[in-house]
Design a protein around this motif. Structure first.
Motif, short mmCIF file in Angstrom:
data_model
loop_
_atom_site.label_atom_id
_atom_site.label_comp_id
_atom_site.label_asym_id
_atom_site.label_seq_id
_atom_site.Cartn_x
_atom_site.Cartn_y
_atom_site.Cartn_z
N ARG A 1 35.20 43.65 36.43
CA ARG A 1 36.49 43.23 35.99
C ARG A 1 37.55 43.34 36.93
NH1 ARG A 1 35.85 40.71 31.65
NH2 ARG A 1 33.88 41.55 29.81
N SER A 2 37.43 44.39 37.86
CA SER A 2 38.46 44.73 38.69
C SER A 2 38.51 43.86 39.96
CB SER A 2 38.48 46.39 39.23
OG SER A 2 39.28 46.64 40.09
N VAL A 3 37.21 43.58 40.24
CA VAL A 3 37.14 42.49 41.44
C VAL A 3 37.65 41.09 40.71
CG1 VAL A 3 35.38 41.00 42.46
CG2 VAL A 3 35.23 43.50 42.27
N LEU A 4 37.48 40.81 39.63
CA LEU A 4 37.84 39.61 39.29
C LEU A 4 39.34 39.47 39.01
CD1 LEU A 4 35.24 38.96 36.38
CD2 LEU A 4 35.47 37.61 38.61
N GLN A 5 40.11 40.76 38.52
CA GLN A 5 41.43 40.67 38.46
C GLN A 5 42.07 40.68 40.13
OE1 GLN A 5 43.15 44.60 37.14
NE2 GLN A 5 44.89 43.45 36.14
N LEU A 6 41.46 41.45 40.85
CA LEU A 6 41.84 41.12 42.45
C LEU A 6 41.86 39.77 42.87
CD1 LEU A 6 42.80 42.65 45.00
CD2 LEU A 6 40.42 43.15 45.28
N GLY B 1 42.05 37.19 41.41
CA GLY B 1 43.21 36.15 40.76
C GLY B 1 44.55 36.34 41.33
N THR B 2 44.58 37.41 42.60
CA THR B 2 45.71 37.71 42.94
C THR B 2 45.84 36.98 44.65
OG1 THR B 2 45.54 39.85 43.97
CG2 THR B 2 46.36 39.82 41.90
N PRO C 1 34.61 26.84 47.18
CA PRO C 1 36.27 27.35 47.31
C PRO C 1 36.02 28.63 46.79
CG PRO C 1 36.32 25.07 46.54
CD PRO C 1 35.16 25.54 46.81
N GLY C 2 36.95 29.78 47.19
CA GLY C 2 36.92 30.99 46.64
C GLY C 2 37.25 31.16 45.10
N LEU D 1 31.29 34.26 39.26
CA LEU D 1 30.87 35.82 38.91
C LEU D 1 31.62 36.05 37.56
CD1 LEU D 1 30.33 38.54 39.95
CD2 LEU D 1 32.50 38.72 40.83
N ALA D 2 32.76 35.54 36.94
CA ALA D 2 33.05 35.81 35.75
C ALA D 2 32.05 35.38 34.75
CB ALA D 2 34.33 35.20 35.45
N ASP D 3 31.59 34.35 34.77
CA ASP D 3 30.52 33.76 34.13
C ASP D 3 29.16 34.52 34.03
OD1 ASP D 3 29.32 31.55 32.33
OD2 ASP D 3 27.92 31.36 33.94
N ALA D 4 28.99 34.89 35.17
CA ALA D 4 27.71 35.71 35.31
C ALA D 4 27.85 37.16 34.82
CB ALA D 4 27.28 36.04 36.80
N LEU D 5 29.12 37.61 34.85
CA LEU D 5 29.34 38.91 34.15
C LEU D 5 29.35 38.75 32.72
CD1 LEU D 5 30.49 41.88 34.15
CD2 LEU D 5 32.81 41.06 34.02
N GLU D 6 29.79 37.88 32.14
CA GLU D 6 29.71 37.76 30.73
C GLU D 6 28.20 37.62 30.47
OE1 GLU D 6 32.07 38.38 28.78
OE2 GLU D 6 33.36 38.79 30.64
#
Length: 265
Positions: free
Chosen positions: A17-22, A24-25, A91-92, A99-104
């Motif tokens: 989740r920290s990776v995903l938050q990063l 987004g920036t 695209p990134g 990755l977000a979908d795989a996490l869930e």
């Protein structure tokens, strides 16, 4: 889940989740920035995480020819490269969404798994699934730190997964000192790692030539460094000359230890 599995899954979830938050920036230029992981950009790091999680979910592996990139040293590296190369034109932000979908999906899958089921670890050894989740937390956190250094956004260094890193690799210090650095019987090396998190360890070599944790006494050499440089050295992300290490005692022994610290596959 048992207690160990729950803790390791929590560490894994926190760092992803920290990776995903990063992610987004990140700006458009950030995705293509090179990282200290040879041959991989910021986007490639996330592509790698996606590939591993999809494998663990049981999704079909991509059938793709991987070029002979200079950074590929063995079959293990080539296998990991497939998921990365498959997404080089993606695209990134789309990789981050994957990755977000795989996490869930993984968080839904994990409570259904037996934490004691024996599986093969990345190093080829067998162990319980609960330990595999500690490895996953460590790996995701290591790549998160690769990304953070590349884009100049430090953070999450004291995450639960950081302690997984120490648990998994701190135990290799006796091998580093005795077998790799060839410290002589009776010699000892202390490691003072400042963070947070802080870690202290000492290794002495017995008459049998094997390294073991030491409990006291004046070490033959002491290596003091911050946590991030310890991680970079252990993960093979930098050379000893690129890390800020304060050495006291036998400098030749210390140099041999530093040259032998990379232990990740």
């Amino acid at each position: 889940m048992n207690e160990e599995m729950r803790a390791n899954v929590g560490a894994y979830e926190q760092t992803v989740r920290s990776v995903l938050q990063l992610a987004g920036t990140l700006g458009a230029d950030d995705w293509d920035r090179p990282t200290e992981c040879p041959g991989w950009t910021v986007k490639d790091q996330l592509s790698h995480l996606v590939g591993i999680e999809l494998d663990l979910l049981g999704d079909p592996s991509p059938d793709i020819d991987v070029p002979d990139f200079a950074h590929l040293r063995n079959d293990f590296g080539r296998a990991l490269e497939a998921a990365v190369h498959l997404r080089r034109s993606v695209p990134g932000p789309a990789v981050a969404a994957e990755l977000a979908d795989a996490l869930e999906r993984r968080l839904a899958q994990l409570p259904t798994l037996d934490p004691d089921r024996v599986v093969t670890m990345p190093d080829g050894r067998d162990g319980p699934y609960s330990r595999l989740m500690k490895v996953r937390a460590m790996d995701c956190w290591t790549h998160e730190q690769d990304v953070r250094r590349a884009v100049g956004r430090p953070g999450n260094l004291d995450a639960p997964a950081a302690h997984c890193f120490w648990d998994l690799f701190g135990g290799a210090l006796p091998i580093v000192v005795a077998r790799r650095a060839k410290a002589a019987p009776g010699e000892s090396v202390a490691f003072a790692i400042s963070g947070p998190p802080d870690f202290h360890a000492a290794v002495e070599v017995g008459e049998d030539g094997r390294g073991r944790r030491a409990s006291g006494g004046t070490p033959t050499a002491e290596l003091a460094m911050d946590w991030e440089d310890y991680v970079r050295l252990t993960a093979g992300r930098c050379t000893p000359g690129e890390a800020a290490v304060r050495v006291t005692g036998d400098r030749d022994l210390a140099a041999r230890v530093l040259a032998a610290m990379a232990v990740t596959p």
